[in-house]
Design a protein around this motif. Structure first.
Motif, PDB file in Angstrom:
ATOM      1  N   GLY A  21       0.822  -1.194   0.000  1.00  0.00           N
ATOM      2  CA  GLY A  21       0.000   0.000   0.000  1.00  0.00           C
ATOM      3  C   GLY A  21       0.859   1.248   0.000  1.00  0.00           C
ATOM      4  N   GLY A  22       0.299   2.334  -0.476  1.00  0.00           N
ATOM      5  CA  GLY A  22       1.056   3.590  -0.574  1.00  0.00           C
ATOM      6  C   GLY A  22       1.425   4.165   0.776  1.00  0.00           C
ATOM      7  N   GLY A  23       0.510   4.083   1.750  1.00  0.00           N
ATOM      8  CA  GLY A  23       0.758   4.675   3.068  1.00  0.00           C
ATOM      9  C   GLY A  23       1.869   3.980   3.819  1.00  0.00           C
ATOM     10  N   LYS A  24       1.859   2.653   3.795  1.00  0.00           N
ATOM     11  CA  LYS A  24       2.897   1.902   4.505  1.00  0.00           C
ATOM     12  C   LYS A  24       4.264   2.132   3.874  1.00  0.00           C
ATOM     13  CE  LYS A  24       0.065  -1.895   6.205  1.00  0.00           C
ATOM     14  NZ  LYS A  24      -0.162  -3.331   6.159  1.00  0.00           N
ATOM     15  N   SER A  26       5.323   4.798   2.143  1.00  0.00           N
ATOM     16  CA  SER A  26       5.857   6.131   2.435  1.00  0.00           C
ATOM     17  C   SER A  26       6.291   6.235   3.896  1.00  0.00           C
ATOM     18  CB  SER A  26       4.829   7.210   2.101  1.00  0.00           C
ATOM     19  OG  SER A  26       3.704   7.104   2.949  1.00  0.00           O
ATOM     20  N   GLY A  27       5.586   5.580   4.784  1.00  0.00           N
ATOM     21  CA  GLY A  27       5.980   5.565   6.196  1.00  0.00           C
ATOM     22  C   GLY A  27       7.304   4.859   6.391  1.00  0.00           C
TER      23      GLY A  27
END
Length: 61
Positions: A21-24, A26-27
């Motif tokens: 996923g994009g959020g994980k 970038s984190g």
């Protein structure tokens, strides 16, 4: 044979984004950047300690 073309890398990147996923992702990159900054700060602190040490002090073993 054996070489990876741009299309292979694009498919690998797409699979990684779908899995994480994009959020994980970038984190994760943000955490890696924080780690690199902390490492550089630690190296700078060590250099400062060496420069400020008095010449008559012996290194501790």
């Amino acid at each position: 044979m054996g070489g990876m073309s741009i299309w292979h890398w694009a498919i690998v990147a797409l699979v990684v984004v779908l899995l994480f996923g994009g959020g994980k992702l970038s984190g994760l990159m943000g955490d890696a950047a924080k780690g690199i900054k902390a490492f550089k700060q630690g190296l700078k602190d060590d250099d400062d300690d060496v420069k400020t040490k008095k010449p008559d002090e012996e290194p501790k073993a």
